[in-house]
Scaffold this active site. Structure first.
Site, PDB file in Angstrom:
ATOM      1  N   LYS A 118     -74.714 -32.815 -14.713  1.00  0.00           N
ATOM      2  CA  LYS A 118     -74.710 -34.096 -15.422  1.00  0.00           C
ATOM      3  C   LYS A 118     -75.299 -33.954 -16.817  1.00  0.00           C
ATOM      4  O   LYS A 118     -74.878 -34.657 -17.741  1.00  0.00           O
ATOM      5  CB  LYS A 118     -75.476 -35.158 -14.618  1.00  0.00           C
ATOM      6  CG  LYS A 118     -75.034 -35.334 -13.168  1.00  0.00           C
ATOM      7  CD  LYS A 118     -73.554 -35.515 -13.011  1.00  0.00           C
ATOM      8  CE  LYS A 118     -73.067 -35.752 -11.592  1.00  0.00           C
ATOM      9  NZ  LYS A 118     -73.489 -34.813 -10.534  1.00  0.00           N
TER      10      LYS A 118
ATOM     11  N   TYR B 146     -69.637 -38.189   2.599  1.00  0.00           N
ATOM     12  CA  TYR B 146     -70.489 -37.876   1.454  1.00  0.00           C
ATOM     13  C   TYR B 146     -71.972 -37.881   1.861  1.00  0.00           C
ATOM     14  O   TYR B 146     -72.414 -38.769   2.585  1.00  0.00           O
ATOM     15  CB  TYR B 146     -70.259 -38.914   0.339  1.00  0.00           C
ATOM     16  CG  TYR B 146     -71.233 -38.792  -0.801  1.00  0.00           C
ATOM     17  CD1 TYR B 146     -71.118 -37.746  -1.715  1.00  0.00           C
ATOM     18  CD2 TYR B 146     -72.286 -39.687  -0.943  1.00  0.00           C
ATOM     19  CE1 TYR B 146     -72.030 -37.606  -2.748  1.00  0.00           C
ATOM     20  CE2 TYR B 146     -73.197 -39.556  -1.984  1.00  0.00           C
ATOM     21  CZ  TYR B 146     -73.070 -38.521  -2.882  1.00  0.00           C
ATOM     22  OH  TYR B 146     -73.967 -38.381  -3.898  1.00  0.00           O
TER      23      TYR B 146
ATOM     24  N   TYR C 126     -73.869 -31.352  -2.044  1.00  0.00           N
ATOM     25  CA  TYR C 126     -72.787 -30.859  -2.890  1.00  0.00           C
ATOM     26  C   TYR C 126     -72.552 -29.347  -2.766  1.00  0.00           C
ATOM     27  O   TYR C 126     -71.509 -28.879  -2.335  1.00  0.00           O
ATOM     28  CB  TYR C 126     -73.106 -31.142  -4.366  1.00  0.00           C
ATOM     29  CG  TYR C 126     -73.270 -32.587  -4.734  1.00  0.00           C
ATOM     30  CD1 TYR C 126     -72.156 -33.390  -4.968  1.00  0.00           C
ATOM     31  CD2 TYR C 126     -74.532 -33.157  -4.892  1.00  0.00           C
ATOM     32  CE1 TYR C 126     -72.285 -34.707  -5.339  1.00  0.00           C
ATOM     33  CE2 TYR C 126     -74.677 -34.488  -5.268  1.00  0.00           C
ATOM     34  CZ  TYR C 126     -73.552 -35.250  -5.490  1.00  0.00           C
ATOM     35  OH  TYR C 126     -73.698 -36.556  -5.863  1.00  0.00           O
TER      36      TYR C 126
HETATM   37  C1  LIG Z   1     -72.675 -34.708  -9.259  1.00  0.00           C
HETATM   38  C2  LIG Z   1     -72.753 -33.385  -8.643  1.00  0.00           C
HETATM   39  C3  LIG Z   1     -71.592 -32.732  -8.190  1.00  0.00           C
HETATM   40  C4  LIG Z   1     -70.230 -33.332  -8.291  1.00  0.00           C
HETATM   41  O1  LIG Z   1     -69.774 -33.306  -9.621  1.00  0.00           O
HETATM   42  P1  LIG Z   1     -68.742 -34.397 -10.110  1.00  0.00           P
HETATM   43  O2  LIG Z   1     -68.525 -34.125 -11.550  1.00  0.00           O
HETATM   44  O3  LIG Z   1     -69.380 -35.722  -9.823  1.00  0.00           O
HETATM   45  O4  LIG Z   1     -67.498 -34.247  -9.292  1.00  0.00           O
HETATM   46  C5  LIG Z   1     -71.732 -31.487  -7.620  1.00  0.00           C
HETATM   47  N1  LIG Z   1     -72.937 -30.898  -7.492  1.00  0.00           N
HETATM   48  C6  LIG Z   1     -74.065 -31.491  -7.911  1.00  0.00           C
HETATM   49  C7  LIG Z   1     -75.352 -30.784  -7.726  1.00  0.00           C
HETATM   50  C8  LIG Z   1     -74.014 -32.752  -8.511  1.00  0.00           C
HETATM   51  O5  LIG Z   1     -75.141 -33.329  -8.932  1.00  0.00           O
END
Ligand SMILES: *Cc1c(COP(=O)(O)O)cnc(C)c1O
Length: 344
Positions: A57, A274, A300
C-alpha cells in the site's frame, strides 16, 4: 514495445516513501525444498519502506498522496478491516507527509481472536496518532455511512479530506505503483543478469495485480503474471483487476491493450473466505519460515505462498523457470493470529 508508457509514468507526480528499489532476494532453501528445478526469488515489498513496516500500500500511496497534496487536502480518509495493512499505511503516509488520517475499521472477517482489535496493524495506527474508528455496524450499510460520516467530520472541523478507497485500488492512480515496480524490476534484472518469466502475486482489491499486468504487457517480453486470489470472491476480484488494469493502461498509453487472458487469477488457495487461513495456508507460512526465514501472513501472503508452492509442484511453473514471488508485506497482522499457531 513503445516507450510512451514509461515517459507518461515518469511524468505523473509521486511522493518518495520507499527506501529505493525493493530488494530482489534469492531463496535457496525454498528452491531446494521444491525440487531445485525452478529458481525461487522474492521481491521484498515487505521491506520497501521505513514508514511503519511498509508494504504494497505504501508503494501505491506514493501516487495517491501526491494527488492529495496537489488538491490541497490535509486529511486522508480511508476504510479497511480491523487488521487492515492498508489503513495502517494510510496513517503512516499521512503522518510522514504532515497530514492526518481518519480510518474506518470494519468487521470484514467473522472472527474475534485474542487482541484482534488491540494488537498488530491497528495498534500501529494508534501509536502513530491516527483517528481510528472501529465500526461495528452491519457491513454493507455500515461501510458507506461510517466512511461518509468520517469525511463530513473532517469538513465540519475545517479540514480538507481526500478519500482513498479500500486497498488504494479502485482509484484512477491505484495501479501505477505496481506498473512502476515492473519498470524498477527490469533495471534490477539488467544489473543482475537474470530474467523472471513468472511473477506470483496475491490479489484482493486488485491494483497490485493489475499494475503488474500492465507493466508486463507494456514491456512486451511475454512475462507471465499469476494472481492468487485471497478474497474468496474470485469473480468480483477478476472484474476489478481487469477494470483497474484497463484504466491504468489507458492512462499510460491509449494503444496499450489488456486482453482477458492477461488476467490470470487462481482461486484454489483462498481458503474459501477472506481473512481466514486454512491448513494449506498455515503449511505454506511454515514452509517459507522454516526454509529461508521468510515470514508471511495468514490473510494474504500465506495464501499466495501456498499458490506458488503448488504451481511449482504441479509443474504449471516449468522446470528451468525463474519465478519471482512478489511479497506484498502484511506481517503485523500475524500478532492478531497467534491462536492459529498452537504451541505446547
Ligand atoms: C492489501 C494486501 C494484499 C492485496 O493487494 P491488493 O492490491 O489489495 O490486491 C496482499 N498482501 C498484503 C500484505 C496486503 O496488505
Amino acid at each position: 514495445m513503445s516507450k510512451t508508457y514509461k515517459t507518461k509514468l515518469a511524468s505523473i507526480p509521486k511522493e518518495n516513501f520507499l527506501f529505493g528499489p525493493s530488494p530482489v532476494q534469492y531463496l535457496p532453501n525454498l528452491t531446494t525444498a521444491l525440487g531445485g528445478q525452478v529458481k525461487v526469488y522474492a521481491k521484498r515489498e515487505d521491506c520497501n519502506s521505513g514508514l511503519a513496516y511498509g508494504g504494497n500500500k505504501v508503494r501505491k500511496l506514493e501516487y495517491l498522496v501526491a494527488d492529495a497534496k496537489l488538491k490541497g487536502c490535509d486529511t486522508l480518509v480511508s476504510v479497511g478491516g480491523v487488521q487492515s495493512n492498508h489503513t495502517r499505511a494510510v496513517t503512516a503516509t499521512a503522518v510522514a507527509s504532515g497530514m492526518t488520517a481518519v480510518t474506518v475499521q470494519e468487521k470484514w472477517v467473522p472472527i474475534d481472536p485474542p487482541l484482534y482489535a488491540e494488537t498488530g496493524n491497528i495498534l500501529l495506527s494508534r501509536i502513530m496518532g491516527g483517528d481510528v474508528r472501529l465500526n461495528q455496524e452491519d457491513f454493507d450499510i455500515g461501510h458507506k455511512a461510517a466512511t461518509e460520516q468520517a469525511f463530513k467530520d473532517v469538513e465540519a472541523r475545517g479540514g480538507k479530506p481526500y478519500y482513498i478507497p479500500a486497498g488504494a485500488s479502485d482509484h484512477e492512480l491505484g495501479g501505477l505503483g505496481f506498473t512502476n515496480l515492473v519498470v524498477e524490476l527490469a533495471e534490477q534484472e539488467a544489473a543482475q543478469g537474470i530474467y523472471f518469466d513468472t511473477l506470483v502475486v496475491c490479489s484482493v482489491t486488485g491494483s497490485s495485480h493489475a499494475g503488474l499486468i500492465v507493466g508486463a504487457v507494456a514491456e512486451g517480453k511475454g512475462r507471465k503474471v499469476i494472481g492468487i486470489d485471497a478474497s474468496g470472491k474470485v469473480e468480483a476480484t477478476r472484474t476489478q483487476v481487469t477494470r483497474i488494469a484497463r484504466n491504468t493502461a489507458k492512462l499510460l498509453d491509449p494503444e496499450l491493450v489488456i486482453k482477458d487472458e492477461d488476467v490470470i487469477l487462481d482461486d484454489r488457495f483462498n481458503a474459501g473466505i477472506y481473512g481466514i487461513p486454512d491448513e494449506q495456508t498455515i503449511k505454506a507460512i511454515e514452509m517459507a519460515a522454516r526454509t529461508d526465514s521468510m515470514i508471511t501472513d495468514p490473510v494474504y501472503e500465506g495464501k499466495s505462498m501456498a499458490g506458488m508452492i503448488e504451481l511449482i509442484k504441479e509443474g504449471t511453473i516449468k522446470p528451468g523457470s525463474n519465478v519471482l514471488y512478489i511479497h506484498l508485506g502484511g506481517q503485523p497482522a500475524l500478532n492478531a493470529y497467534s491462536s492459529y499457531f498452537p504451541h505446547n
